[in-house]
Write an enzyme that holds these catalytic residues in place. Structure first.
Site: not given
Length: 232
Positions: A89, A191
């Site tokens: 993820g 991110c």
């Protein structure tokens, strides 16, 4: 229920080779779980924990956006870095020398079957480790990982998290910046979060180099206490 964890420190190892090794261990656990269910047996499933340091590499999670990598293929090559799209993820992150990467490959049936709790425990391991160095690490709502000075203009990330889980078996994990070359983060939107800085333990402590083995030992101590496990 097996709470022993087989520990390995792989040292400096290529990202792809480590990923393939993780997949082998992951498959071993999943296959045993399937066999137990099919044959109605209760053979204990193993757990693993890997420490590793990677050569310069950027990895993009399955929910990530390629535009968060700010380098072309030629620029990657010039910087001695590689790039992989992977099955964890999260968005894009960087791994490299001076960073402690931890990959717990656990059967959560041996601990607790709650992915949210698992992620919070991983964060807590790092928060407790930072506290050993008198650094206050915190969580940032909606942003997995460990941060400093959340809610201020100086918010910065010190540890990234990204996991995969199937049949309650985990892989991938966390990356704590200890003595990292932070310049490599300038080549991505870390991110996928714009406008947030990245830091490392040595920068926060104002020293040239932190003892990485000491940090690893502290991580393992806090991990074993939180997960009530034993490393073997």
């Amino acid at each position: 229920m097996n709470k022993n964890i087989q520990f390995q420190d792989l040292g400096l190892k290529d990202y792809k080779a480590t990923w393939e090794y993780q997949e082998e261990l992951f498959k071993e656990i999943v296959d045993l779980k399937i066999k137990n269910r099919r044959e109605e047996t209760t053979v204990d499933t193993p757990n693993y924990f890997l420490f590793v340091e990677h050569p310069h590499v950027y990895t993009l999670g399955k929910s990530g956006a390629l535009e968060n990598l700010l380098l072309s293929e030629k620029q990657l090559e010039a910087k001695g870095a590689t790039f992989y799209k992977i099955n964890r993820g999260g968005d894009i992150t960087y791994h490299g020398p001076g960073q402690i990467v931890g990959y717990p490959i656990l059967d959560l049936d041996n601990f607790f079957t709650d992915i949210h709790k698992y992620l919070r425990f991983l964060e807590e391991v790092i928060i407790l480790t930072l506290a050993d160095y008198t650094i206050i690490g915190t969580r940032s709502e909606g942003e997995t990982g460990v941060w400093l000075d959340v809610g201020t203009p100086f918010a910065r990330k010190i540890c990234a998290l990204g996991v995969r889980a199937s049949r309650w078996v985990t892989m991938h994990g966390f990356a704590l910046n200890v003595n990292s070359d932070l310049g490599y983060f300038d080549n991505i939107i870390p991110c996928g979060i714009k406008g947030k800085a990245v830091t490392s333990l040595n920068v926060e402590l104002g020293v040239e180099k932190v003892n990485e083995q000491e940090v690893k030992d502290r991580i393992l101590k806090h991990f074993s206490e939180l997960f009530e496990c034993k490393f073997i």
